[in-house]
Scaffold this motif. Structure first.
Motif, PDB file in Angstrom:
ATOM      1  N   ALA A 140       0.304  -1.632  -0.031  1.00  0.00           N
ATOM      2  CA  ALA A 140      -0.234   0.295  -0.129  1.00  0.00           C
ATOM      3  C   ALA A 140       0.940   1.716  -0.007  1.00  0.00           C
ATOM      4  CB  ALA A 140      -0.869  -0.049   1.675  1.00  0.00           C
ATOM      5  N   LEU A 141       1.552   1.485   0.624  1.00  0.00           N
ATOM      6  CA  LEU A 141       3.135   2.451   0.430  1.00  0.00           C
ATOM      7  C   LEU A 141       3.635   2.385  -0.205  1.00  0.00           C
ATOM      8  CD1 LEU A 141       5.462   3.213   3.377  1.00  0.00           C
ATOM      9  CD2 LEU A 141       6.063   2.811   0.816  1.00  0.00           C
ATOM     10  N   LEU A 142       3.862   1.718  -1.407  1.00  0.00           N
ATOM     11  CA  LEU A 142       4.469   1.704  -2.554  1.00  0.00           C
ATOM     12  C   LEU A 142       3.539   1.969  -3.355  1.00  0.00           C
ATOM     13  CD1 LEU A 142       6.836  -1.508  -2.474  1.00  0.00           C
ATOM     14  CD2 LEU A 142       7.448   0.614  -2.031  1.00  0.00           C
ATOM     15  N   VAL A 143       2.488   1.420  -3.647  1.00  0.00           N
ATOM     16  CA  VAL A 143       1.503   2.209  -4.821  1.00  0.00           C
ATOM     17  C   VAL A 143       0.820   3.718  -4.266  1.00  0.00           C
ATOM     18  CG1 VAL A 143      -1.077   1.926  -5.265  1.00  0.00           C
ATOM     19  CG2 VAL A 143       0.474   0.100  -4.746  1.00  0.00           C
ATOM     20  N   GLU A 144       1.102   4.378  -3.504  1.00  0.00           N
ATOM     21  CA  GLU A 144       0.980   5.471  -2.876  1.00  0.00           C
ATOM     22  C   GLU A 144       1.720   6.252  -3.230  1.00  0.00           C
ATOM     23  OE1 GLU A 144      -0.327   8.752   0.284  1.00  0.00           O
ATOM     24  OE2 GLU A 144      -0.581   6.349   0.752  1.00  0.00           O
ATOM     25  N   THR A 145       3.429   5.377  -2.340  1.00  0.00           N
ATOM     26  CA  THR A 145       4.171   6.822  -3.398  1.00  0.00           C
ATOM     27  C   THR A 145       5.028   7.031  -4.622  1.00  0.00           C
ATOM     28  OG1 THR A 145       5.059   6.133  -0.774  1.00  0.00           O
ATOM     29  CG2 THR A 145       6.260   7.208  -2.381  1.00  0.00           C
ATOM     30  N   TRP A 146       4.638   6.181  -5.462  1.00  0.00           N
ATOM     31  CA  TRP A 146       4.603   5.754  -6.870  1.00  0.00           C
ATOM     32  C   TRP A 146       3.893   6.000  -7.681  1.00  0.00           C
ATOM     33  CZ3 TRP A 146       7.462   3.479 -10.862  1.00  0.00           C
ATOM     34  CH2 TRP A 146       8.519   2.423 -10.206  1.00  0.00           C
ATOM     35  N   HIS A 147       2.965   6.647  -7.281  1.00  0.00           N
ATOM     36  CA  HIS A 147       1.224   7.205  -7.947  1.00  0.00           C
ATOM     37  C   HIS A 147       2.078   8.798  -7.860  1.00  0.00           C
ATOM     38  CE1 HIS A 147      -0.975   4.753  -9.951  1.00  0.00           C
ATOM     39  NE2 HIS A 147      -0.794   3.866  -8.447  1.00  0.00           N
ATOM     40  N   ALA A 148       1.881   9.195  -6.189  1.00  0.00           N
ATOM     41  CA  ALA A 148       2.955  10.876  -5.520  1.00  0.00           C
ATOM     42  C   ALA A 148       3.686  10.766  -7.037  1.00  0.00           C
ATOM     43  CB  ALA A 148       2.735  10.815  -4.464  1.00  0.00           C
ATOM     44  N   THR A 149       4.810  10.104  -7.157  1.00  0.00           N
ATOM     45  CA  THR A 149       5.423   9.993  -7.071  1.00  0.00           C
ATOM     46  C   THR A 149       6.252  10.459  -9.040  1.00  0.00           C
ATOM     47  OG1 THR A 149       6.869   9.779  -5.356  1.00  0.00           O
ATOM     48  CG2 THR A 149       8.225  10.353  -7.528  1.00  0.00           C
ATOM     49  N   TYR A 150       5.322   9.320  -9.563  1.00  0.00           N
ATOM     50  CA  TYR A 150       5.742   9.244 -11.131  1.00  0.00           C
ATOM     51  C   TYR A 150       4.634   9.464 -12.034  1.00  0.00           C
ATOM     52  CZ  TYR A 150      10.175   6.976  -9.125  1.00  0.00           C
ATOM     53  OH  TYR A 150      11.095   6.893  -8.394  1.00  0.00           O
ATOM     54  N   ASP A 151       3.255   9.560 -11.537  1.00  0.00           N
ATOM     55  CA  ASP A 151       2.348   9.739 -12.167  1.00  0.00           C
ATOM     56  C   ASP A 151       2.580  11.072 -13.491  1.00  0.00           C
ATOM     57  OD1 ASP A 151      -0.834   9.158 -10.405  1.00  0.00           O
ATOM     58  OD2 ASP A 151       0.805   7.815 -11.104  1.00  0.00           O
ATOM     59  N   ALA A 152       3.201  11.782 -12.511  1.00  0.00           N
ATOM     60  CA  ALA A 152       3.619  13.228 -13.809  1.00  0.00           C
ATOM     61  C   ALA A 152       4.916  12.548 -14.912  1.00  0.00           C
ATOM     62  CB  ALA A 152       4.394  13.935 -12.479  1.00  0.00           C
ATOM     63  N   ILE A 153       5.950  11.594 -13.954  1.00  0.00           N
ATOM     64  CA  ILE A 153       6.060  11.269 -15.357  1.00  0.00           C
ATOM     65  C   ILE A 153       6.056  10.547 -15.786  1.00  0.00           C
ATOM     66  CG2 ILE A 153       8.751  10.250 -15.708  1.00  0.00           C
ATOM     67  CD1 ILE A 153       9.990  11.651 -12.606  1.00  0.00           C
ATOM     68  N   TYR A 154       5.338   9.189 -15.622  1.00  0.00           N
ATOM     69  CA  TYR A 154       5.103   7.771 -16.263  1.00  0.00           C
ATOM     70  C   TYR A 154       2.982   8.126 -16.366  1.00  0.00           C
ATOM     71  CZ  TYR A 154       9.499   5.668 -15.130  1.00  0.00           C
ATOM     72  OH  TYR A 154      10.642   5.753 -14.454  1.00  0.00           O
ATOM     73  N   GLY A 155       2.754   8.746 -15.738  1.00  0.00           N
ATOM     74  CA  GLY A 155       1.115   8.389 -15.960  1.00  0.00           C
ATOM     75  C   GLY A 155       0.481   7.351 -15.146  1.00  0.00           C
ATOM     76  N   ALA A 156      -0.348   7.488 -14.504  1.00  0.00           N
ATOM     77  CA  ALA A 156      -0.889   6.863 -13.589  1.00  0.00           C
ATOM     78  C   ALA A 156      -1.105   5.699 -14.137  1.00  0.00           C
ATOM     79  CB  ALA A 156      -2.215   7.350 -13.539  1.00  0.00           C
ATOM     80  N   GLU A 157      -1.958   5.347 -15.576  1.00  0.00           N
ATOM     81  CA  GLU A 157      -1.851   3.439 -16.078  1.00  0.00           C
ATOM     82  C   GLU A 157      -1.119   3.246 -16.503  1.00  0.00           C
ATOM     83  OE1 GLU A 157      -3.355   2.141 -20.377  1.00  0.00           O
ATOM     84  OE2 GLU A 157      -3.778   4.523 -19.397  1.00  0.00           O
TER      85      GLU A 157
END
Ligand SMILES: CC(C)(COP(=O)(O)OP(=O)(O)OC[C@H]1O[C@@H](n2cnc3c(N)ncnc32)[C@H](O)[C@@H]1OP(=O)(O)O)[C@@H](O)C(=O)NCCC(=O)NCCS
Length: 163
Positions: free
Chosen positions: A16-33
């Motif tokens: 859960a921590l990794l999913v939340e932190t990855w989205h917060a960190t990388y959605d802007a770089i890779y996109g949420a999908e």
């Protein structure tokens, strides 16, 4: 807040921590999908569980007694001379409070023989780059694509250790 070795009972909280932190960190770089695809693969409890028993490795969590606020994973290679920091993630709401620094220090102390520690960081992850540079890491090269996201350069950083 204390740092301890991760155990099977932590798997769901770590995911859960990794999913939340990855989205917060990388959605802007890779996109949420794409981030969802990566975390489904890399951060499944099955994949995380394999890390618990990997030889010459350390899987640590920062725990405040109520919840897990950060996670770190590193492996010793080259006969223990080099530590490769593979994961260092702190919950978005708890960043900037010293947790990442605590986990990094504990990882380094866990490999007393090592002469250096190495990591890869996304070129556009300027916050993490600032953290690593503030903690003694220097850029030592490029590692090309990290997660296959076209055009994203991954930077390599090193920090010498007393070892
Ligand atoms: C990068 C990360 C692990 C750092 O952990 P953190 O808990 O936020 O960092 P800390 O509060 O422990 O910072 C420790 C020290 O590093 C320095 N530092 C931290 N962030 C910094 C920044 N953005 N700029 C400059 N210095 C920074 C400070 O000197 C700080 O010490 P101080 O607060 O006593 O001044 C965390 O922000 C994070 O999980 N980010 C998102 C995921 C990520 O990018 N992980 C790394 C992938 S390669």
């Amino acid at each position: 807040m204390f740092v301890r070795t991760a155990g099977d009972r932590d798997l769901a909280a770590i995911r859960a921590l990794l999913v939340e932190t990855w989205h917060a960190t990388y959605d802007a770089i890779y996109g949420a999908e794409r981030v969802t695809k990566i975390t489904d693969e890399w951060h499944s409890t099955a994949s995380l569980k394999t890390k618990m028993t990997r030889p010459n490795s350390e899987f640590l969590v920062a725990d405040d007694g109520k919840r897990i606020s950060g996670v770190a994973f590193a492996e010793g290679i080259d006969g223990g001379e080099l530590v490769v920091l593979k994961q260092l993630y702190v919950l978005p709401g708890l960043q900037g409070r010293g947790i990442g620094g605590m986990l990094l220090d504990e990882i380094i102390e866990s490999f007393p023989e090592a002469r250096a520690i190495r990591l890869e960081v996304e070129g556009r992850n300027t916050h993490a780059i600032a953290f690593f540079e503030a903690n003694g890491f220097v850029r030592s090269g490029d590692a090309g694509e990290h997660t296959g996201a076209a055009g994203e350069t991954t930077l390599v950083y090193h920090r010498p250790l007393a070892g």
